[in-house]
Enzyme design. Structure first.
Site, PDB file in Angstrom:
ATOM      1  N   ARG A 105       1.744  16.663 -46.674  1.00 34.70           N
ATOM      2  CA  ARG A 105       2.825  16.256 -47.572  1.00 34.70           C
ATOM      3  C   ARG A 105       2.504  16.860 -48.931  1.00 34.70           C
ATOM      4  O   ARG A 105       1.575  16.429 -49.622  1.00 34.70           O
ATOM      5  CB  ARG A 105       2.873  14.726 -47.635  1.00 34.70           C
ATOM      6  CG  ARG A 105       3.989  14.121 -48.494  1.00 34.70           C
ATOM      7  CD  ARG A 105       3.894  12.604 -48.410  1.00 34.70           C
ATOM      8  NE  ARG A 105       4.849  11.902 -49.240  1.00 34.70           N
ATOM      9  CZ  ARG A 105       6.038  11.467 -48.844  1.00 34.70           C
ATOM     10  NH1 ARG A 105       6.423  11.679 -47.588  1.00 34.70           N
ATOM     11  NH2 ARG A 105       6.834  10.805 -49.653  1.00 34.70           N
ATOM     12  N   HIS A 132      12.361  17.993 -45.349  1.00 39.75           N
ATOM     13  CA  HIS A 132      11.721  16.760 -44.868  1.00 39.75           C
ATOM     14  C   HIS A 132      12.044  16.607 -43.375  1.00 39.75           C
ATOM     15  O   HIS A 132      12.735  15.672 -42.961  1.00 39.75           O
ATOM     16  CB  HIS A 132      12.235  15.572 -45.668  1.00 39.75           C
ATOM     17  CG  HIS A 132      11.371  14.350 -45.594  1.00 39.75           C
ATOM     18  ND1 HIS A 132      10.241  14.273 -44.804  1.00 39.75           N
ATOM     19  CD2 HIS A 132      11.489  13.131 -46.204  1.00 39.75           C
ATOM     20  CE1 HIS A 132       9.700  13.080 -44.939  1.00 39.75           C
ATOM     21  NE2 HIS A 132      10.420  12.377 -45.778  1.00 39.75           N
ATOM     22  N   GLN A 135      11.409  13.307 -41.188  1.00 43.76           N
ATOM     23  CA  GLN A 135      12.378  12.254 -41.470  1.00 43.76           C
ATOM     24  C   GLN A 135      13.659  12.481 -40.680  1.00 43.76           C
ATOM     25  O   GLN A 135      14.262  11.541 -40.168  1.00 43.76           O
ATOM     26  CB  GLN A 135      12.695  12.203 -42.959  1.00 43.76           C
ATOM     27  CG  GLN A 135      13.698  11.121 -43.334  1.00 43.76           C
ATOM     28  CD  GLN A 135      13.161   9.720 -43.106  1.00 43.76           C
ATOM     29  OE1 GLN A 135      12.135   9.350 -43.658  1.00 43.76           O
ATOM     30  NE2 GLN A 135      13.858   8.927 -42.287  1.00 43.76           N
ATOM     31  N   ASP A 228      19.837   9.255 -50.368  1.00 50.49           N
ATOM     32  CA  ASP A 228      18.434   9.247 -50.786  1.00 50.49           C
ATOM     33  C   ASP A 228      18.432   9.004 -52.291  1.00 50.49           C
ATOM     34  O   ASP A 228      19.484   9.080 -52.958  1.00 50.49           O
ATOM     35  CB  ASP A 228      17.775  10.589 -50.445  1.00 50.49           C
ATOM     36  CG  ASP A 228      16.271  10.606 -50.677  1.00 50.49           C
ATOM     37  OD1 ASP A 228      15.689   9.528 -50.873  1.00 50.49           O
ATOM     38  OD2 ASP A 228      15.684  11.702 -50.656  1.00 50.49           O
ATOM     39  N   CYS A 268      16.364   7.167 -46.338  1.00 50.92           N
ATOM     40  CA  CYS A 268      14.982   7.449 -45.940  1.00 50.92           C
ATOM     41  C   CYS A 268      13.961   6.617 -46.715  1.00 50.92           C
ATOM     42  O   CYS A 268      12.786   6.608 -46.340  1.00 50.92           O
ATOM     43  CB  CYS A 268      14.689   8.935 -46.052  1.00 50.92           C
ATOM     44  SG  CYS A 268      14.743   9.583 -47.732  1.00 50.92           S
ATOM     45  N   ARG A 296      10.193   6.726 -37.658  1.00 46.89           N
ATOM     46  CA  ARG A 296       9.266   7.765 -38.080  1.00 46.89           C
ATOM     47  C   ARG A 296       8.056   7.786 -37.131  1.00 46.89           C
ATOM     48  O   ARG A 296       7.571   8.855 -36.746  1.00 46.89           O
ATOM     49  CB  ARG A 296       8.799   7.522 -39.523  1.00 46.89           C
ATOM     50  CG  ARG A 296       9.833   7.780 -40.596  1.00 46.89           C
ATOM     51  CD  ARG A 296      10.109   9.268 -40.788  1.00 46.89           C
ATOM     52  NE  ARG A 296       8.921  10.009 -41.176  1.00 46.89           N
ATOM     53  CZ  ARG A 296       8.468  10.123 -42.431  1.00 46.89           C
ATOM     54  NH1 ARG A 296       9.108   9.528 -43.427  1.00 46.89           N
ATOM     55  NH2 ARG A 296       7.389  10.844 -42.701  1.00 46.89           N
TER      56      ARG A 296
END
Length: 315
Positions: A105, A132, A135, A228, A268, A296
């Site tokens: 990440r 991402h 996700q 988001d 998310c 996830r």
């Protein structure tokens, strides 16, 4: 051939469907003991590197790796200083000789691509500034649990259309044959290369991909509405200037009135109630946010299993 998952279109439509089907199977029987379902037995180690703040990513990957029989070696990027104390390439060469896979990440997509070039083991994007993809696997898994099929569904992403979630929705949704509309204010449009790639993918899958300025137009008839935070990590100093242009893109009951009657709402997380999403929406009956967060775990277990099997198991 080493397979990596650096961006959503690293999986073909058939491969994406295969990973999602495996995730559904793993969720149904979470602690199955067969060796095919525990590819990290040994235990084998997976390096999980964090340069950015994390909750769901750390919890889901460390839990998932353990449930696959492996050991999650969590590395604090602030201590490792990858790319500062030593190069990404040298770090990759060190890690690749000791671990079964690398999960990272981080910030620039180029860092992840350099890790994949030199690691010699599968590398997974756990979030970059551009994409991402893990996700999105979780989001697609969540949608499959509540809709008859992904292909043909309309999904609208509202907010910062230049952010990583917008880009991943374009690529992953088009790969799945969905009609993807990303909607945000002028000046926050998606990367034109990403949009073009999504449109190319959609031509082959029967879906579509578009940027829509008007949020009501974007959600009209939508089967899924996702959002988001308006302020991605690293852009905190822009928070105040973003508030005014983004207000009309907030996911509220009024806006959702234009969507399908059975619209599903995704976020998310972390969420900021009263900004990008209303409290009565995220905590209401149309919200699948908590299932999405759980998924996830299952999606990433399936992805790691798929990558390791394609890497040929033990090195």
């Amino acid at each position: 051939m080493i397979r990596h998952f650096l961006r959503d279109d690293d999986l073909s439509p058939a491969e994406q469907a295969e990973v999602l089907a495996l995730a559904q199977d793993m969720k149904r029987d979470r602690f199955a003991a067969s060796i095919s379902r525990r590819p990290l037995d040994g235990p084998r180690t997976v390096a999980v590197l964090f340069d950015k703040p994390t909750l769901r990513t750390q919890v889901s990957f460390t839990t998932g790796i353990a449930e696959l029989g492996g050991f999650p070696m969590v590395v604090d990027g602030n201590l490792a200083k990858i790319g500062v104390r030593e190069s990404v390439a040298d770090t990759a060469r060190v890690l690749g000789r000791q671990v079964a896979a690398v999960v990272w990440r981080t910030y620039e997509q180029s860092r992840l691509e350099e890790m994949a070039e030199f690691a010699g083991v599968p590398v997974v994007n756990a979030l970059t500034d551009q994409f991402h993809p893990c996700q999105l696997l979780a989001d697609l898994l969540t949608i499959t649990e509540h809709k008859p099929a992904l292909a043909g569904l309309t999904v609208a992403f509202l907010g910062d259309s230049a952010c990583n979630m917008s880009h991943s929705y374009l690529l992953a949704g088009a790969t799945a044959g969905m009609h993807v509309r990303v909607s945000g204010p002028a000046g926050y449009e998606p990367d034109p290369d990403v949009l073009a790639k999504a449109q190319s993918l959609a031509q082959a899958t029967g879906g579509s991909a578009s940027y829509v300025l008007d949020p009501k137009e974007a959600v009209t008839g939508a089967d899924v509405v996702a959002t988001d935070t308006w302020v991605s990590m690293g852009k905190e100093d822009e928070a105040e200037q973003r508030f005014a242009p983004f207000q009309t893109y907030a996911v509220t009951d009024d806006l959702l009135a234009a969507a399908a009657d059975d619209v599903a709402v995704l976020h998310c997380l972390p969420a900021y109630r009263g900004k990008e999403i209303a409290a009565e929406v995220i905590d209401g009956p149309r919200s699948l946010v908590w299932e999405e967060a759980e998924n996830r775990l299952h999606a990433q277990k399936a992805l790691l299993t798929w990558l390791i099997h394609h890497h040929g198991g033990e090195r």
